[in-house]
Scaffold this active site. Sequence first.
Site, PDB file in Angstrom:
ATOM      1  N   SER A 129       0.798  -1.103   0.097  1.00 54.47           N
ATOM      2  CA  SER A 129       0.216  -0.050   0.066  1.00 54.47           C
ATOM      3  C   SER A 129       0.962   1.295   0.045  1.00 54.47           C
ATOM      4  O   SER A 129       1.816   1.322   0.480  1.00 54.47           O
ATOM      5  CB  SER A 129      -0.825   0.017   1.194  1.00 54.47           C
ATOM      6  OG  SER A 129      -1.276   1.178   1.578  1.00 54.47           O
ATOM      7  N   TYR A 154      -1.936   0.086  10.107  1.00 55.19           N
ATOM      8  CA  TYR A 154      -2.064  -0.570   9.150  1.00 55.19           C
ATOM      9  C   TYR A 154      -0.934  -0.154   8.295  1.00 55.19           C
ATOM     10  O   TYR A 154      -0.222  -1.430   7.743  1.00 55.19           O
ATOM     11  CB  TYR A 154      -3.460   0.072   8.354  1.00 55.19           C
ATOM     12  CG  TYR A 154      -3.401  -0.244   7.055  1.00 55.19           C
ATOM     13  CD1 TYR A 154      -3.180   0.568   5.988  1.00 55.19           C
ATOM     14  CD2 TYR A 154      -3.583  -1.637   6.432  1.00 55.19           C
ATOM     15  CE1 TYR A 154      -3.041   0.170   4.395  1.00 55.19           C
ATOM     16  CE2 TYR A 154      -3.659  -1.823   5.287  1.00 55.19           C
ATOM     17  CZ  TYR A 154      -3.417  -1.069   4.197  1.00 55.19           C
ATOM     18  OH  TYR A 154      -3.233  -1.375   2.783  1.00 55.19           O
ATOM     19  N   LYS A 158       2.344  -2.936   6.407  1.00 57.12           N
ATOM     20  CA  LYS A 158       2.577  -3.142   5.048  1.00 57.12           C
ATOM     21  C   LYS A 158       4.082  -3.037   5.020  1.00 57.12           C
ATOM     22  O   LYS A 158       4.796  -3.649   4.319  1.00 57.12           O
ATOM     23  CB  LYS A 158       1.869  -2.209   4.367  1.00 57.12           C
ATOM     24  CG  LYS A 158       0.220  -2.676   4.322  1.00 57.12           C
ATOM     25  CD  LYS A 158       0.300  -3.935   3.680  1.00 57.12           C
ATOM     26  CE  LYS A 158      -1.102  -4.435   3.464  1.00 57.12           C
ATOM     27  NZ  LYS A 158      -1.663  -5.763   3.026  1.00 57.12           N
TER      28      LYS A 158
HETATM   29  C1  WQD Z   1      -9.052   8.966   1.852  1.00 57.49           C
HETATM   30  C2  WQD Z   1      -9.249  10.411   2.181  1.00 57.49           C
HETATM   31  C3  WQD Z   1      -9.646  10.665   4.513  1.00 57.49           C
HETATM   32  C4  WQD Z   1     -13.672   8.843   4.768  1.00 57.49           C
HETATM   33  C5  WQD Z   1      -6.552   3.727   1.754  1.00 57.49           C
HETATM   34  C6  WQD Z   1      -7.136   2.453   2.369  1.00 57.49           C
HETATM   35  C7  WQD Z   1      -5.887   1.703   2.374  1.00 57.49           C
HETATM   36  C8  WQD Z   1      -4.662   1.863   1.455  1.00 57.49           C
HETATM   37  C9  WQD Z   1      -4.361   3.397   1.281  1.00 57.49           C
HETATM   38  C10 WQD Z   1      -4.725   0.133  -0.210  1.00 57.49           C
HETATM   39  C11 WQD Z   1      -8.588  10.703   3.539  1.00 57.49           C
HETATM   40  C12 WQD Z   1     -10.855  11.241   3.743  1.00 57.49           C
HETATM   41  C13 WQD Z   1     -12.304   9.524   4.478  1.00 57.49           C
HETATM   42  C14 WQD Z   1     -14.506  10.163   5.635  1.00 57.49           C
HETATM   43  C15 WQD Z   1     -13.134  11.475   4.817  1.00 57.49           C
HETATM   44  N1  WQD Z   1      -5.068   1.168   0.075  1.00 57.49           N
HETATM   45  N2  WQD Z   1     -12.005  10.886   4.351  1.00 57.49           N
HETATM   46  N3  WQD Z   1     -14.174  11.251   5.262  1.00 57.49           N
HETATM   47  O1  WQD Z   1      -6.931   6.557   4.493  1.00 57.49           O
HETATM   48  O2  WQD Z   1      -6.137   7.030   2.026  1.00 57.49           O
HETATM   49  O3  WQD Z   1      -6.439   4.632   2.993  1.00 57.49           O
HETATM   50  O4  WQD Z   1      -5.672   4.009   0.886  1.00 57.49           O
HETATM   51  O5  WQD Z   1      -4.223  -0.652   0.605  1.00 57.49           O
HETATM   52  O6  WQD Z   1      -6.491   0.472   1.886  1.00 57.49           O
HETATM   53  O7  WQD Z   1      -7.607   2.602   3.459  1.00 57.49           O
HETATM   54  O8  WQD Z   1      -8.530   5.970   2.357  1.00 57.49           O
HETATM   55  O9  WQD Z   1     -10.782   6.381   1.734  1.00 57.49           O
HETATM   56  O10 WQD Z   1      -9.961   6.216   4.085  1.00 57.49           O
HETATM   57  O11 WQD Z   1      -9.571   8.201   3.156  1.00 57.49           O
HETATM   58  O12 WQD Z   1     -12.667  12.860   4.836  1.00 57.49           O
HETATM   59  O13 WQD Z   1     -15.535   9.526   5.865  1.00 57.49           O
HETATM   60  O14 WQD Z   1     -10.664  10.679   2.529  1.00 57.49           O
HETATM   61  O15 WQD Z   1      -9.270  11.740   5.650  1.00 57.49           O
HETATM   62  O16 WQD Z   1      -7.996  12.265   3.456  1.00 57.49           O
HETATM   63  P1  WQD Z   1      -6.905   6.191   2.867  1.00 57.49           P
HETATM   64  P2  WQD Z   1      -9.710   6.779   2.682  1.00 57.49           P
END
Ligand code: WQD
Length: 343
Positions: A129, A154, A158
Amino acid sequence: MNSSCIIVTGGAGYIGSHTLIELLNNTSYRIISIDNFSNSSPSSYDRVKQLTSRDFETINLDLCNETELKKQLSGINNIEGIIHFAAFKSVPDSVADPVLYYHNNIESLNNILKFSQEKKISNFIFSSSCSVYGNADALPVTEETVLKKAESPYGHTKQIGEEIIEFFCKVNPWFNVVTLRYFNPVGAHMSGKTGESPITKPNNLVPIITQTAVGKNSLTVFGSDYDTRDGYCIRDYIHVTDIADAHVKALDYITQKKNRKNFSLFNLGTGNGVSVLEVIRSFERVSGKKLSYTVGDRRKGDVVAVYANNDLAKKELGWKPQYNLDDMMLSAWKWQLNLGGES
Ligand code: WQD
């Protein structure tokens, strides 16, 4: 059908199920999916069957249970390779329960590597990731970018997983690994017939957006005061089918011995950094719906910005992302409508 078999761990999951579809439709391998349904359900397999022209086998197994793993897998012959998806993957959940994440993600990896060593399975694809980069000093990140401290357990699992595999490769030169660093996999199969279907409430942005649009959730944007072009976090969103396609190409890369070394590592991103607000605007454009949301505090474990330099995957794997942000959001919206709940 080819007598050689590919084992897909976590095959009932979001990326795993989309990869099953691409493997079944584009290769002749016997496919065996392993999943314990900790974050998926058997209905995911039914949807894969609807979208593919041939059957596959499934084993209900928790890879952390080494005795059970041996019992259920040691009788399988002609294993050409393993694609290892099985892991927990929520940033906030890992912050809330680090021990669960370290145990599950590391123990399962150790057990499947031990199995590979005993059975001399030489081809292995590891699901990593972009969270391994932490808050990188420079963007876009390349595979050579020095990893910063992971911002979440998490991401740390990785980082640890990649190091375990690298040391394993050093002592087992016959073992060929491709580690794929996914950026933010989003969207659903373009047919609209399958997509992200976590059994618990989703933590990821895009399913929360589509559930909010049908009145099943409410979106809080975590922070709008980041040092980015619009104050919102930046990520490299990539269509899940583009990710799945990269696995078919990575499998070909190592089974056809195109790899230059036995530990290869590739970024799977589009190369475009996109803010949370830009994702929301894309959703509104493709769905024709105005999305209601509130802006709240920053979320622990979030990196400010990360997006990929994907030149190496394009050059070595012959891989090229096909879908843009609007395609991703439209496919996610079609899947949500298929799930029902339009209010
Ligand atoms: C994205 C953005 C949040 C929810 C993911 C996967 C993980 C890995 C890496 C593959 C962030 C914002 C989110 C919400 C928000 N990929 N957000 N409100 O944390 O980048 O991690 O990619 O393995 O599997 O978890 O993804 O979709 O949780 O967040 O504002 O209710 O959206 O702060 O900036 P993240 P995410």
